[in-house]
Design an enzyme around this catalytic site. Structure first.
Site, PDB file in Angstrom:
ATOM      1  N   SER A   1       0.969  -1.159  -0.174  1.00 15.00           N
ATOM      2  CA  SER A   1      -0.071   0.058   0.028  1.00 15.00           C
ATOM      3  C   SER A   1       0.862   1.159  -0.001  1.00 15.00           C
ATOM      4  O   SER A   1       0.368   2.373  -0.240  1.00 15.00           O
ATOM      5  CB  SER A   1      -1.002   0.012   1.416  1.00 15.00           C
ATOM      6  OG  SER A   1      -0.267  -0.138   2.275  1.00 15.00           O
TER       7      SER A   1
ATOM      8  N   HIS B   1      -5.141  -4.724  -0.283  1.00 10.99           N
ATOM      9  CA  HIS B   1      -5.493  -3.681  -1.527  1.00 10.99           C
ATOM     10  C   HIS B   1      -5.491  -4.209  -2.846  1.00 10.99           C
ATOM     11  O   HIS B   1      -5.688  -3.636  -3.706  1.00 10.99           O
ATOM     12  CB  HIS B   1      -4.212  -2.875  -1.421  1.00 10.99           C
ATOM     13  CG  HIS B   1      -4.309  -1.745  -0.210  1.00 10.99           C
ATOM     14  ND1 HIS B   1      -4.842  -0.595  -0.311  1.00 10.99           N
ATOM     15  CD2 HIS B   1      -3.711  -1.839   0.944  1.00 10.99           C
ATOM     16  CE1 HIS B   1      -4.735   0.098   0.916  1.00 10.99           C
ATOM     17  NE2 HIS B   1      -4.246  -0.774   1.723  1.00 10.99           N
TER      18      HIS B   1
ATOM     19  N   LYS C   1     -12.150  -1.789   1.907  1.00  9.97           N
ATOM     20  CA  LYS C   1     -11.423  -0.992   0.589  1.00  9.97           C
ATOM     21  C   LYS C   1     -12.359  -1.140  -0.474  1.00  9.97           C
ATOM     22  O   LYS C   1     -13.520  -0.604  -0.337  1.00  9.97           O
ATOM     23  CB  LYS C   1     -10.030  -1.450   0.642  1.00  9.97           C
ATOM     24  CG  LYS C   1      -9.247  -1.082   1.617  1.00  9.97           C
ATOM     25  CD  LYS C   1      -7.623  -1.595   1.962  1.00  9.97           C
ATOM     26  CE  LYS C   1      -7.121  -0.844   3.025  1.00  9.97           C
ATOM     27  NZ  LYS C   1      -7.668  -1.140   4.416  1.00  9.97           N
TER      28      LYS C   1
HETATM   29  C1  LIG Z   1      -2.084  -4.404   4.078  1.00  4.47           C
HETATM   30  C2  LIG Z   1      -2.951  -4.083   5.196  1.00  4.47           C
HETATM   31  N1  LIG Z   1      -3.533  -5.146   5.892  1.00  4.47           N
HETATM   32  C3  LIG Z   1      -4.340  -4.861   6.884  1.00  4.47           C
HETATM   33  C4  LIG Z   1      -4.829  -3.634   6.886  1.00  4.47           C
HETATM   34  C5  LIG Z   1      -5.960  -3.120   8.024  1.00  4.47           C
HETATM   35  O1  LIG Z   1      -7.339  -3.271   7.305  1.00  4.47           O
HETATM   36  P1  LIG Z   1      -8.241  -2.305   8.041  1.00  4.47           P
HETATM   37  O2  LIG Z   1      -8.138  -1.001   7.668  1.00  4.47           O
HETATM   38  O3  LIG Z   1      -9.727  -2.813   7.138  1.00  4.47           O
HETATM   39  O4  LIG Z   1      -8.634  -2.606   9.316  1.00  4.47           O
HETATM   40  C6  LIG Z   1      -4.637  -2.548   6.005  1.00  4.47           C
HETATM   41  C7  LIG Z   1      -5.236  -1.214   6.205  1.00  4.47           C
HETATM   42  O5  LIG Z   1      -5.042  -0.352   5.337  1.00  4.47           O
HETATM   43  C8  LIG Z   1      -3.532  -2.687   4.941  1.00  4.47           C
HETATM   44  O6  LIG Z   1      -3.224  -1.827   3.963  1.00  4.47           O
END
Ligand SMILES: Cc1ncc(COP(=O)(O)O)c(C=O)c1O
Length: 402
Positions: free
Chosen positions: A192, A220, A252
């Protein structure tokens, strides 16, 4: 000042944060974080002064704000209320939970699936609970904080490897595999920060050869990679079962809140009965469950959204390249970073762009190294070509002026 506030005012971390906020206020008169938006966070956003072209949302497919998704969430509230009011293992289960899990499992090509109340919590509790002191976890040095927290909770031996370096993974497996009970290799389907992808085929092969579990966090990449948006495996032309642990978020592309683990039936049943972050936490709320399910159904019915997202990402990369910016023109992902370097300059550029009608968040330390500040553009399926062109034009004008 209250007594408790003054106690924390003496904390070193609090003092450092206050200093950083004060410096930013002196330099720019504002901090670019926690700005409330007054409508849907999509291709456009309203921060109080009318619509801005928005590059700060992971509403990739435009499904947050979609009337069908909102209607499903409202109907679920009418039927079940706003909470399931218990952990699912006791009396918090509603039929929508299993419907969503079965459709997610089917979509990603897994035997079964379990949904959790947060994507972050999904990684922490899954990794933390599945592995222990006798095990080894190898994880990419750019892993999301939720993955790192899961490895810490597990108390397994932890070894980060250089970003996207499969040869480093192989080396670590060769050197250390035999000393441990079970071994986990964790990667992300789409990183990300820089929008790059891992080499799934190579990782799969290395894990099989060394008897290690492979976990892919598709936060993502779900709804984004592959012709139908099934994620990294589809993008690579591989089976949905390439990963042993398939993690995803509902927050997302799926326009909701929550996370999931998909995989074989034994893994999912084990987590369903024993993962602390699942059994000691309330079930996913009705509205979030229904919203994710409706979004998934639209994604399956309208794969052209994924193609539109891809076309927009390609167009934006091309426009940036033509304007002389250093971006990866061959890249496939909708996350497009532009390196700025100094964090205060980056926040200033972001602020100047805001004045010109473009909303893009600066990414600064500690999310990236001190001198590695960047502007990160999230592309959406709903952006128009005119919006993309306007953004690149304003970016060029801002950087020339500053
Ligand atoms: C790679 C990754 N894993 C887990 C998460 C956590 O997800 P959430 O925001 O739905 O709690 C994110 C959040 O941006 C993320 O980018």
């Amino acid at each position: 000042m209250t007594r408790s506030a003054s106690r924390f005012a003496r904390m070193a971390g609090v003092r450092r944060l206050n200093q950083r906020i004060a410096t930013q206020m002196e330099l720019a008169g504002r901090i670019p974080f926690f700005q409330p938006h007054l409508g849907v966070n999509g291709a456009a956003i309203d921060l109080g002064q009318g619509p801005l072209i928005n590059f700060s949302s992971y509403n990739y497919l435009g499904l947050c704000g979609h009337p069908e998704v909102s209607a499903a969430a409202k109907a679920a509230i009418d039927r079940y209320g706003t909470s399931v009011s218990a952990s699912r293992i006791v009396s918090g289960e509603i039929p929508l939970h299993r419907e969503l899990e079965q459709e997610l499992a089917d979509f990603v090509g897994a035997e079964d699936c379990l949904v959790f109340v947060g994507g972050y919590n999904t990684n922490v509790t899954t990794i933390g609970h599945l592995y222990g002191r006798r095990d080894l976890i190898l994880y990419d040095e750019q892993s999301h904080n939720s993955i790192v927290s899961g490895t810490l909770l597990s108390r397994a031996e932890r070894k980060p490897f250089r970003h996207n370096d499969v040869h480093a993974v192989e080396r670590l497996l060769r050197e250390h595999r035999k000393q441990y009970g079970r071994v986990l290799v964790v990667v992300e389907g789409l990183y990300s920060m820089h929008g790059d992808l891992p080499d799934l085929a190579h990782l799969r092969e290395a894990c099989q050869r060394h008897d290690a579990d492979l976990m892919v966090d598709e936060a993502h990449s779900l709804g984004v990679l592959g012709a139908a948006g099934r994620g990294l495996a589809e993008h690579c032309g591989l089976s949905g079962r390439s990963a042993d642990i398939h993690m995803g978020t509902l927050s997302k592309a799926l326009a909701s809140c929550g996370g999931f683990i998909a995989g074989d039936a034994n893994l999912v049943q084990y987590l369903r009965f024993l993962a602390p972050g699942f059994i000691f936490s309330v079930g996913l709320p009705p509205a979030d469950t229904a919203a994710a399910l409706a979004a998934l159904r639209i994604l399956r019915r309208e794969p052209e959204r994924v193609e539109r997202l891809r076309a927009n990402s390609r167009a934006f990369r091309r426009l940036m390249h033509e304007a002389g910016f250093a971006v990866d023109v061959q890249g496939v992902s909708p996350i497009i970073p532009l390196h700025i370097g100094d964090q205060y300059r980056c926040m200033q550029v972001s602020h100047d762009l805001l004045e010109r009608g473009i909303h893009v968040q600066p990414v600064i330390y500690p999310a990236v190294p001190q001198d590695g500040a960047l502007l990160r553009f999230f592309i959406c399926a709903d952006h128009t070509l005119a919006q993309l062109e306007a953004a690149v034009g304003q970016l060029a004008a801002t950087l020339t002026a500053s």
